[in-house]
Design a protein around this motif. Structure first.
Motif, mmCIF file in Angstrom:
data_model
loop_
_atom_site.group_PDB
_atom_site.id
_atom_site.type_symbol
_atom_site.label_atom_id
_atom_site.label_comp_id
_atom_site.label_asym_id
_atom_site.label_seq_id
_atom_site.Cartn_x
_atom_site.Cartn_y
_atom_site.Cartn_z
ATOM 1 N N ALA A 1 3.807 -8.482 -5.809
ATOM 2 C CA ALA A 1 2.877 -8.033 -4.503
ATOM 3 C C ALA A 1 1.869 -7.108 -5.292
ATOM 4 O O ALA A 1 0.695 -7.036 -4.669
ATOM 5 N N ALA A 2 2.406 -6.479 -6.214
ATOM 6 C CA ALA A 2 1.232 -5.391 -6.849
ATOM 7 C C ALA A 2 0.200 -6.263 -7.532
ATOM 8 O O ALA A 2 -0.972 -5.734 -7.179
ATOM 9 N N GLU B 1 0.806 -1.140 0.017
ATOM 10 C CA GLU B 1 -0.018 -0.113 -0.115
ATOM 11 C C GLU B 1 0.962 1.434 0.080
ATOM 12 O O GLU B 1 0.480 2.230 -0.630
ATOM 13 N N GLY B 2 1.960 1.329 0.685
ATOM 14 C CA GLY B 2 2.801 2.382 0.624
ATOM 15 C C GLY B 2 3.476 2.513 -0.406
ATOM 16 O O GLY B 2 3.725 3.792 -1.009
ATOM 17 N N LEU B 3 3.924 1.629 -1.315
ATOM 18 C CA LEU B 3 4.287 1.681 -2.848
ATOM 19 C C LEU B 3 3.401 2.320 -3.493
ATOM 20 O O LEU B 3 3.709 3.259 -4.217
ATOM 21 N N PHE B 4 1.935 2.313 -3.338
ATOM 22 C CA PHE B 4 1.014 2.891 -4.210
ATOM 23 C C PHE B 4 0.996 4.318 -3.943
ATOM 24 O O PHE B 4 0.671 5.244 -4.904
ATOM 25 N N TYR C 1 -9.598 4.042 -5.993
ATOM 26 C CA TYR C 1 -8.285 4.224 -5.731
ATOM 27 C C TYR C 1 -7.842 5.755 -5.916
ATOM 28 O O TYR C 1 -7.035 6.033 -4.983
ATOM 29 N N ARG C 2 -8.192 6.488 -6.731
ATOM 30 C CA ARG C 2 -7.938 8.138 -6.837
ATOM 31 C C ARG C 2 -8.436 8.822 -5.690
ATOM 32 O O ARG C 2 -7.584 9.326 -5.195
ATOM 33 N N LEU C 3 -9.609 8.251 -5.347
ATOM 34 C CA LEU C 3 -10.302 8.961 -4.182
ATOM 35 C C LEU C 3 -9.223 8.607 -2.685
ATOM 36 O O LEU C 3 -9.071 9.633 -2.169
ATOM 37 N N TRP C 4 -8.785 7.586 -2.590
ATOM 38 C CA TRP C 4 -8.218 7.065 -1.625
ATOM 39 C C TRP C 4 -6.862 7.475 -1.551
ATOM 40 O O TRP C 4 -6.281 7.923 -0.424
ATOM 41 N N MET C 5 -6.423 7.457 -2.581
ATOM 42 C CA MET C 5 -4.765 7.820 -2.684
ATOM 43 C C MET C 5 -4.451 9.152 -2.996
ATOM 44 O O MET C 5 -3.193 9.801 -2.955
#
Length: 310
Positions: free
Chosen positions: A281-282, A245-248, A306-310
């Motif tokens: 992992a991805a 998640e940190g990678l994203f 994804y766009r909203l969360w990240m």
């Protein structure tokens, strides 16, 4: 009050089909968590597509693997979930309820709504699920369950209010009225909550600390069983999820800065053995290679969350 649901699933699109974003602004929003709920709810998310013209593929939503649990509600009736299994011939299953508890998910998931409407979701950690909502995390991990079956009857007024809420203000009012007093009674006061980026990592760090404490009086095997009984999966699995998640989040920062994605460097910076390890992992957490994920993140309507969360 429950909505009557059809007994057979509707004709759903291929869960991997692509469709362009419906506009420059996503229909989803992260609402400000009421102060009375600080420390209990990670995020309040709502999506309203009633004013949009979407085709079948644009009504898909992709969800990542996640350590968080959620309570979701759907005001447009039937929603279907792509069953895990053969990617070449995916099967769709009706979720079977308009208010749903989902546990932590070890794999990415896809859901589909057959029509426009309004839906919402509150996200919380496994310890909050147990202490506040009375839900056993291990009983719902990797599952989607009717909230009325896994939550006590005393929570029915909350579920009814969420279904009846016609806008964001009504949703927040329902959360304040029905969760606020219970949370204050448990905790006594508001607390500062970490950011979305920090939340998963902070929670897993607390779990690791608890495992360390258990090792004082229990064998390693007993500690592993206790961690799984408490949270639904092993500590190693949790740590792998939050690392990816940190990678994203880091990739999103490069995207916003207009920088190219240097996957090899990102892999080393985030504790992966090499780029191949990162790719595996991805795929596990999002279902796609990093390159395809980045492309879909920027262009596909179904990646709105994804766009909203990240």
């Amino acid at each position: 009050m429950r909505t009557a649901l059809p007994s057979s699933p509707p004709a759903c699109p291929d869960p991997l089909v692509r469709a362009p974003r419906a506009g420059t602004q996503d229909a989803g929003r992260i609402l400000p968590t009421p102060p009375v709920l600080q420390g209990s709810v990670v995020a309040v998310i709502c999506r309203d597509t009633r004013d949009l013209v979407l085709d079948d593929a644009q009504r898909l939503t992709h969800f990542p693997a996640s350590p968080l649990m959620s309570l979701s509600w759907f005001q447009h009736g039937e929603v279907s979930l792509a069953a895990r299994g053969d990617a070449q011939q995916p099967a769709w299953q009706p979720i079977g309820a308009t208010v749903v508890v989902s546990g932590s998910q070890s794999l990415p998931t896809v859901c589909w709504a057959p029509s426009a409407g309004r839906a919402g979701m509150i996200c919380f950690t496994a310890d909050i699920a147990r202490t506040l909502f009375g839900i056993d995390p291990a009983a719902v991990h990797d599952r989607f369950r009717d909230a009325r079956e896994v939550m006590e009857a005393a929570w029915s007024p909350l579920l009814d209010a969420l279904i009846a809420a016609t806008d964001d203000a009504a949703t927040l009012a329902a959360l304040r009225e029905h969760i606020g007093p219970r949370w204050q009674a448990l905790h006594g006061r508001s607390v500062n909550a970490p950011s979305l980026r920090q939340l998963g990592r902070h929670w897993v760090e607390r779990l690791a600390w608890q495992a360390h404490e258990w090792r004082r009086t229990h064998s390693p095997r007993q500690v592993e069983r206790r961690v799984k009984a408490f949270s639904g999966r092993s500590l190693r699995e949790w740590q792998s999820l939050v690392r990816t998640e940190g990678l994203f989040f880091a990739a999103r920062e490069r995207y916003e800065a207009g920088q190219p994605f240097d996957w090899a460097t990102l892999a080393l910076d985030h504790g992966f053995a090499d780029q191949s390890h990162l790719v595996r992992a991805a795929r596990h957490i999002a279902g796609f290679s990093p390159g395809e994920f980045a492309d879909r993140f920027a262009q596909d309507e179904s990646f709105w969350l994804y766009r909203l969360w990240m």
